[in-house]
Design a protein around this motif. Structure first.
Motif, PDB file in Angstrom:
ATOM      1  N   VAL A  47      46.239  10.749 127.954  1.00 41.45           N
ATOM      2  CA  VAL A  47      44.985  11.433 127.552  1.00 41.45           C
ATOM      3  C   VAL A  47      44.683  12.296 126.931  1.00 41.45           C
ATOM      4  O   VAL A  47      44.937  13.744 128.462  1.00 41.45           O
ATOM      5  N   LEU A  48      43.871  12.651 126.113  1.00 36.52           N
ATOM      6  CA  LEU A  48      43.093  13.745 124.997  1.00 36.52           C
ATOM      7  C   LEU A  48      42.357  14.249 126.336  1.00 36.52           C
ATOM      8  O   LEU A  48      41.379  13.811 126.280  1.00 36.52           O
ATOM      9  N   ARG A  49      42.333  16.011 126.707  1.00 34.76           N
ATOM     10  CA  ARG A  49      41.413  16.305 126.843  1.00 34.76           C
ATOM     11  C   ARG A  49      40.266  17.568 126.204  1.00 34.76           C
ATOM     12  O   ARG A  49      40.875  18.123 125.697  1.00 34.76           O
ATOM     13  N   GLU A  50      39.643  17.391 126.594  1.00 33.66           N
ATOM     14  CA  GLU A  50      38.624  19.056 125.994  1.00 33.66           C
ATOM     15  C   GLU A  50      39.993  20.470 125.924  1.00 33.66           C
ATOM     16  O   GLU A  50      40.731  20.745 127.242  1.00 33.66           O
ATOM     17  N   GLY A  51      40.054  21.253 124.995  1.00 37.03           N
ATOM     18  CA  GLY A  51      40.950  22.038 124.793  1.00 37.03           C
ATOM     19  C   GLY A  51      42.376  22.334 124.528  1.00 37.03           C
ATOM     20  O   GLY A  51      42.863  23.444 124.286  1.00 37.03           O
ATOM     21  N   ASP A  52      42.166  20.647 124.495  1.00 35.81           N
ATOM     22  CA  ASP A  52      44.005  20.254 123.973  1.00 35.81           C
ATOM     23  C   ASP A  52      43.824  21.441 122.534  1.00 35.81           C
ATOM     24  O   ASP A  52      43.033  21.024 121.976  1.00 35.81           O
ATOM     25  N   ARG A  53      44.953  21.693 122.014  1.00 36.12           N
ATOM     26  CA  ARG A  53      45.680  22.157 120.980  1.00 36.12           C
ATOM     27  C   ARG A  53      46.503  20.416 119.996  1.00 36.12           C
ATOM     28  O   ARG A  53      47.678  21.235 120.950  1.00 36.12           O
ATOM     29  N   LEU A  54      46.553  20.207 119.313  1.00 35.78           N
ATOM     30  CA  LEU A  54      47.474  19.466 119.136  1.00 35.78           C
ATOM     31  C   LEU A  54      48.232  19.732 117.287  1.00 35.78           C
ATOM     32  O   LEU A  54      47.213  20.304 116.989  1.00 35.78           O
ATOM     33  N   THR A  55      49.409  19.333 117.254  1.00 37.75           N
ATOM     34  CA  THR A  55      50.243  19.524 116.287  1.00 37.75           C
ATOM     35  C   THR A  55      50.663  18.390 115.454  1.00 37.75           C
ATOM     36  O   THR A  55      51.430  17.790 116.226  1.00 37.75           O
ATOM     37  N   ILE A  56      50.303  17.677 114.372  1.00 40.81           N
ATOM     38  CA  ILE A  56      50.157  16.641 114.337  1.00 40.81           C
ATOM     39  C   ILE A  56      51.335  16.973 113.111  1.00 40.81           C
ATOM     40  O   ILE A  56      51.180  17.609 111.837  1.00 40.81           O
ATOM     41  N   ILE A  57      52.509  16.180 112.485  1.00 42.89           N
ATOM     42  CA  ILE A  57      53.164  15.581 111.497  1.00 42.89           C
ATOM     43  C   ILE A  57      53.267  14.586 110.999  1.00 42.89           C
ATOM     44  O   ILE A  57      53.013  14.306 111.697  1.00 42.89           O
ATOM     45  N   GLY A  58      53.539  14.896 109.734  1.00 44.88           N
ATOM     46  CA  GLY A  58      53.686  13.617 109.031  1.00 44.88           C
ATOM     47  C   GLY A  58      53.070  13.903 107.538  1.00 44.88           C
ATOM     48  O   GLY A  58      53.491  15.538 106.806  1.00 44.88           O
ATOM     49  N   GLU A  59      52.997  12.836 106.605  1.00 43.08           N
ATOM     50  CA  GLU A  59      52.540  13.172 104.836  1.00 43.08           C
ATOM     51  C   GLU A  59      51.387  13.577 104.550  1.00 43.08           C
ATOM     52  O   GLU A  59      50.756  13.308 106.077  1.00 43.08           O
ATOM     53  N   PRO A  60      51.346  14.430 103.657  1.00 45.85           N
ATOM     54  CA  PRO A  60      50.691  15.340 103.219  1.00 45.85           C
ATOM     55  C   PRO A  60      48.901  14.862 102.895  1.00 45.85           C
ATOM     56  O   PRO A  60      48.106  15.278 103.495  1.00 45.85           O
ATOM     57  N   SER A  61      49.402  13.337 102.155  1.00 51.85           N
ATOM     58  CA  SER A  61      47.966  12.889 102.110  1.00 51.85           C
ATOM     59  C   SER A  61      47.472  12.421 103.390  1.00 51.85           C
ATOM     60  O   SER A  61      46.249  12.527 103.883  1.00 51.85           O
TER      61      SER A  61
END
Length: 662
Positions: free
Chosen positions: A638-652
């Motif tokens: 479960v995501l919380r306030e203050g979390d820093r996400l690194t998302i990878i994938g296709e540029p679009s």
């Protein structure tokens, strides 16, 4: 052409089919080595500079002759409306197109795209109208035998019309400038072949059926003559004008592109020391002025000395010989088993496709007559003589053929390995390569104090052994052996340790940061010298399987390319945590950093589990940094306030997420 015009559409189709081996071989070489110079570069790097010299001179001459052929056709159609001799018009057009090339090809590219689109539209209407008229009572039709001059005459004509397909491989000469060459080069060649075969076959069918063999065989402007005989959908004068415009447009684009491509061969050869250095000089407009002028002079000479049939035959014969060499080049590269030879497109039906591509051109050249055969042999002789008396003393390299010799116990040329690895570094990883995923799941060693390289290897081996079906001792032994043999690249403060193990299925990596320089206590003298010049603060330890050596090298090349950025080592040392270190290594267009905060677009994600999120296809949350600790993303997280996400994938997809949440 005489009676060989009969059933000529079949011969265009046969020529198109027979060019397929050369086309797919050229596509394979171009995606492995996307460099300017086309066939010259591929032959030089595979069969050696002697064959490269012959291939470069031969391809340049064939393009010169093909361009002259196009200019003659252009002059013939312009003569219909200008009432001037054909050759002077062709010479004037040569001067014009050379001037355009010198001033900059980009200035005319947009206009040419418009003209070519218009050309195709006119051709579609011409073919549709012509096929309707062709089946009207009284039209000549396709009567007559298929082989009017026997099988030898058929083969001779097939070889003759080969000149019409030479342009399909021109993209190889500018492969270095093609975006995403591994996808676009083979796609462009295949689509061009299908389009050209269709246009030629249908167009020639219409001309034969409307005009008949006798009238067509004596015409230099067959399309215009055919248009003048079409029925009254449009007046004959309008049809003739449209076809003149279409033909001039087609020949103009062919001539312009021919000079553009041909002039790059002396340029590439001069850069490699096979031609005088003056040919490599770039003028004030950013174009190879001298090379363009020399190419233009030879085109004018061909226009003044040769007739149209000779131009077509000579261009076809020389190009057929080059196609033979290109097919041999693919065989040599495959059999050299160089790991860094990593084409994005591989020819199907190897080696039978290439063997066919070697035999068929030789047969066609032999059937074309003594003049094309003599000219081809003369070109080869000139190339050999030029290499022996001019180029041999100026170069120190060999081709991939020496790697084949190495399998037989003879020497190999290591310079080619380095060059191919540099090319891989420029191309980067492919879309299907798991580079981002490998980095995202990597273990990180962040040491504030100095380390010895032997300690780095031992620690990394233990971390990797926990994930891979191999012991830490075996991994450490492999990595240390690579260091001692000089197989560990060190540059700009970073070291790349790597190994391949047969039992391993997926690639895994360990990232090491040392605030103080790593002591390279193992390695050869070169390693020690490089580490002394640029103290090592970053170590990457990569282990992959044996099944796909190309992917292993592409991942290494991607890391090496990132290391070469002048800002890399500063960013690496400035990273605050494990997540920022990984983001330093990831490609800018393949990841998105997102901070969850109330009052921003991202607050809609707070309180949701990962399985509830609607992510664009091909994108995923790879890292979560929470209160200074890295959290492994799972579906129930479960995501919380203050979390820093690194998302990878296709540029679009990343752009869509940025618009939605940033």
């Amino acid at each position: 052409m005489g009676n060989n015009t009969t059933r000529l559409e079949k011969r265009y189709l046969v020529s198109g089919v027979l060019i397929i081996p050369a086309l797919v071989s050229m596509a394979e070489l171009a995606t492995a080595m996307p460099r300017a110079g086309g066939a010259y570069y591929y032959l030089d790097r595979t069969l050696g500079p002697l064959v490269g010299t012959v291939g470069g001179i031969g391809t340049w001459l064939s393009l010169v002759l093909k361009t002259a052929f196009a200019l003659i056709g252009m002059g013939a159609y312009l003569a219909l409306v200008m009432n001037v001799p054909i050759v002077p018009i062709a010479v004037a057009c040569t001067v014009l197109f050379c001037a355009i090339n010198i001033l900059g090809a980009h200035e005319s590219s947009r206009l040419l795209r418009v003209l070519v689109t218009s050309l195709l539209a006119i051709l579609v209407v011409f073919v549709a109208h012509g096929l309707v008229d062709a089946f009207e009572p009284g039209s000549p039709g396709l009567r007559g035998p298929f082989l009017t001059d026997g099988f030898d005459g058929f083969l001779a004509t097939v070889g003759l019309v080969f000149v019409s397909y030479i342009g399909l491989t021109k993209v190889g000469s500018v492969a270095e400038e093609v975006e995403d060459p591994e996808r676009n080069i083979p796609l462009a060649m295949i689509l061009a072949l299908v389009t050209v075969m269709t246009v030629y076959a249908l167009g020639v069918t219409v001309m034969v059926m409307v005009l008949g063999v006798e009238e067509l065989s004596g015409s230099l402007t067959p399309v215009a003559d055919t248009a003048g005989n079409l029925s009254n959908w449009l007046s004959p004068r309008v049809w003739v004008l449209l076809t003149v415009i279409a033909a001039v447009t087609a020949f103009a684009s062919m001539s312009h592109a021919g000079i553009l491509a041909a002039s790059r061969y002396p340029l590439a050869m001069a850069r490699d020391g096979l031609m005088p250095s003056q040919l490599a000089v770039i003028g004030r407009f950013g174009t190879p002025t001298t090379s363009i002028v020399v190419t233009g002079v030879f085109i004018v000479a061909a226009l003044l000395v040769l007739d149209i049939a000779q131009v077509a035959k000579l261009a076809s014969a020389v190009q057929l010989a080059i196609f033979t060499m290109v097919n041999i080049a693919v065989i040599v590269m495959r059999e050299s088993r160089i790991d860094a030879y990593d084409p994005g497109f591989k020819s199907p039906f190897y080696p039978w496709m290439q063997l066919t591509g070697v035999i068929v051109p030789i047969v066609l050249i032999a059937e074309m007559g003594w003049l094309p055969v003599s000219f081809t042999l003369a070109v080869i002789a000139v190339g050999v003589a030029w290499f022996q008396y001019y180029a041999r003393a100026r170069i120190e390299r060999e081709g991939a053929i020496f790697h084949v010799f190495a399998r037989l116990g003879r020497r190999r040329f290591v310079g080619l390995d380095r060059e191919l690895r540099d090319i891989m570094k420029e191309k980067g990883v492919r879309a299907e390569d798991p580079f981002d995923e490998v980095v995202a799941r990597a273990d990180v060693l962040d040491e504030p104090d100095g380390l010895k390289m032997s300690a780095v290897i031992d620690h990394a081996a233990r971390l990797l052994a926990a994930r891979l079906p191999v012991t830490a001792a075996e991994l450490a032994n492999l990595l240390e052996r690579g260091m001692k043999l000089g197989g560990t690249p060190i540059a700009r403060g970073a070291a790349l340790l790597h190994a391949r193990v047969a039992e391993v299925e997926t690639s895994e990596i360990v990232l090491v940061r040392s605030a103080h320089a790593v002591d390279t206590d193992i390695g050869d003298d070169t390693t020690a010298r490089l580490a002394a010049d640029h103290p090592v603060h970053a170590v990457f330890v990569l282990v992959s399987g044996e099944r796909d050596p190309g992917q292993h090298l592409r991942i290494l090349a991607q890391i090496a390319g990132r290391i070469e950025d002048e800002s890399f080592i500063d960013e690496w040392l400035a990273g605050h945590d494990e997540q920022e270190l990984k983001e330093t290594l990831l490609r800018d267009d393949r990841f998105l950093a997102l901070k969850l905060k109330t009052g921003t677009k991202s607050e809609t994600l707070i309180g949701k589990s990962l399985r509830e999120l609607e992510m664009p296809e091909g994108n995923l949350i790879a890292l979560i940094r929470r209160y200074g600790v890295t959290v492994v993303p799972r579906g129930r997280t479960v995501l919380r306030e203050g979390d820093r996400l690194t998302i990878i994938g296709e540029p679009s997809g990343l752009r869509e997420l940025a618009d939605r949440y940033q």
